[in-house]
Design an enzyme around this catalytic site. Structure first.
Site, mmCIF file in Angstrom:
data_model
loop_
_atom_site.group_PDB
_atom_site.id
_atom_site.type_symbol
_atom_site.label_atom_id
_atom_site.label_comp_id
_atom_site.label_asym_id
_atom_site.label_seq_id
_atom_site.Cartn_x
_atom_site.Cartn_y
_atom_site.Cartn_z
ATOM 1 N N THR A 96 43.976 41.197 38.094
ATOM 2 C CA THR A 96 43.374 41.500 37.735
ATOM 3 C C THR A 96 41.488 40.932 38.674
ATOM 4 O O THR A 96 41.729 40.101 39.086
ATOM 5 C CB THR A 96 42.946 40.187 36.115
ATOM 6 O OG1 THR A 96 43.798 40.153 35.450
ATOM 7 C CG2 THR A 96 41.136 40.738 35.672
ATOM 8 N N LYS A 172 41.620 45.035 30.337
ATOM 9 C CA LYS A 172 42.199 43.553 30.808
ATOM 10 C C LYS A 172 40.646 42.469 30.612
ATOM 11 O O LYS A 172 40.801 41.686 30.601
ATOM 12 C CB LYS A 172 42.735 43.397 31.467
ATOM 13 C CG LYS A 172 43.573 41.800 32.592
ATOM 14 C CD LYS A 172 44.811 41.227 32.020
ATOM 15 C CE LYS A 172 44.344 39.693 32.224
ATOM 16 N NZ LYS A 172 45.426 39.495 33.336
ATOM 17 N N LYS A 244 37.009 33.606 38.506
ATOM 18 C CA LYS A 244 36.560 34.593 38.639
ATOM 19 C C LYS A 244 36.926 35.579 37.743
ATOM 20 O O LYS A 244 36.125 37.114 37.570
ATOM 21 C CB LYS A 244 38.058 35.277 39.849
ATOM 22 C CG LYS A 244 38.784 36.630 40.456
ATOM 23 C CD LYS A 244 39.232 37.711 39.462
ATOM 24 C CE LYS A 244 41.099 36.547 40.065
ATOM 25 N NZ LYS A 244 42.108 37.394 39.364
#
Length: 294
Positions: A96, A172, A244
């Site tokens: 990701t 995602k 993140k």
């Protein structure tokens, strides 16, 4: 003849994916950590001594790195592997890293005749080892056709989002919004249960039997309770990964011009946990931000 797949990154997700794929394809792995390489070898995975060696003659690079900086170094750094890949090879990116990074990468790879499958994964290490991941993927039709057998071997659910790399990352991003919020909400609920004098394990069992049930509550809940009791749960998903990922979520929302106040609040919990030195702890330990006495 089976595809030769170089799995680059043998962490919590890369290693079980490599072990599962090795049952069907020719797989060779590499990780910069000697410990992870040894663990992979003990699982029967062929190991190279460098990313370059693993990538030699590979039909596909399956990349499982932590962030965009690691991806850039792996592919285009001083020992970057792109320069040795033959035209027609392809990168399957399971990490990701955000829509913008993947769109830019696809353009760079195309100049070298290298395809890109934007295939971020979700489901955790156990599902990775069984080939039962959720894979939301996007690739040009010709690249998709070649990569599809690998993707299907990885996935319990394979969703083709589109032809343009970046669409997988977009999906995602939506997925991680919910995952991050659910982890934070599970931590809040269990912290509150404890403060109200309830047995947290009994409360968790009750919640999982009713409308409040969620995957993240059931999966992270037991480890959050361990953390709230002052113990250190096994690290299955690092807290700094959600720093993140939630950063990617909030940045994407800003670009799209949409408010996401619940996700933004959850992001702050992960940021606080990271600031407290818990970045390498399991993400369930975010409960300690809410209940610092633990």
């Amino acid at each position: 003849m089976p595809f030769r797949i170089a799995v680059l990154g043998l962490g919590a997700m890369g290693l079980p994916m490599a072990a599962h794929l090795a049952q069907t394809f020719e797989v060779i792995g590499f990780d910069p950590s000697e410990e992870r390489r040894a663990l992979a070898a003990s699982r029967g995975i062929a190991i190279a001594d460098s990313a370059l060696a693993a990538s030699a003659e590979a039909d596909f690079l399956l990349v499982a790195v932590r962030n965009a900086a690691q991806l850039e170094d792996l592919l285009y750094g001083e020992q970057g592997v792109i320069r040795i890949l033959p035209e027609g090879a392809a990168v399957i990116l399971t990490s990701t890293v955000g829509t913008g990074a993947v769109e830019a990468l696809a353009a760079r790879l195309a100049k070298s005749g290298i395809g890109l499958v934007d295939a971020p994964i979700s489901g955790g290490p156990l599902r990775a080892g069984k080939g039962e991941l959720l894979v939301t993927a996007a690739a040009a039709p010709s690249v998709w056709e070649r990569a599809e057998p690998i993707l299907r071997a990885m996935a319990g659910t394979l969703v083709r989002i589109g032809d343009e790399p970046g669409k997988g990352q977009a999906m995602k991003t939506v997925n991680q919004l919910l995952c991050g919020v659910h982890i934070a909400a599970a931590a809040e609920a269990l912290a509150l249960a404890g403060r109200l004098g309830l047995d947290q394990r009994t409360a968790l069992d009750a919640l999982m039997a009713g409308a409040a049930e969620s995957f993240m509550l059931g999966n992270r809940g037991p480890r959050a309770i361990e953390a709230d009791e002052g113990r250190d749960p096994e690290v299955l998903s690092r807290l700094d990964i959600f720093v993140k990922d939630m950063g990617i979520v909030t940045e994407a929302a800003k670009r799209a011009g949409i408010a996401i106040p619940v996700a933004a609040a959850a992001e702050q919990l992960f940021i606080l946990g990271n600031a407290q030195g818990r970045g390498t702890d399991d993400d369930s330990t975010v409960i300690r931000v809410l209940n610092p006495r633990s």
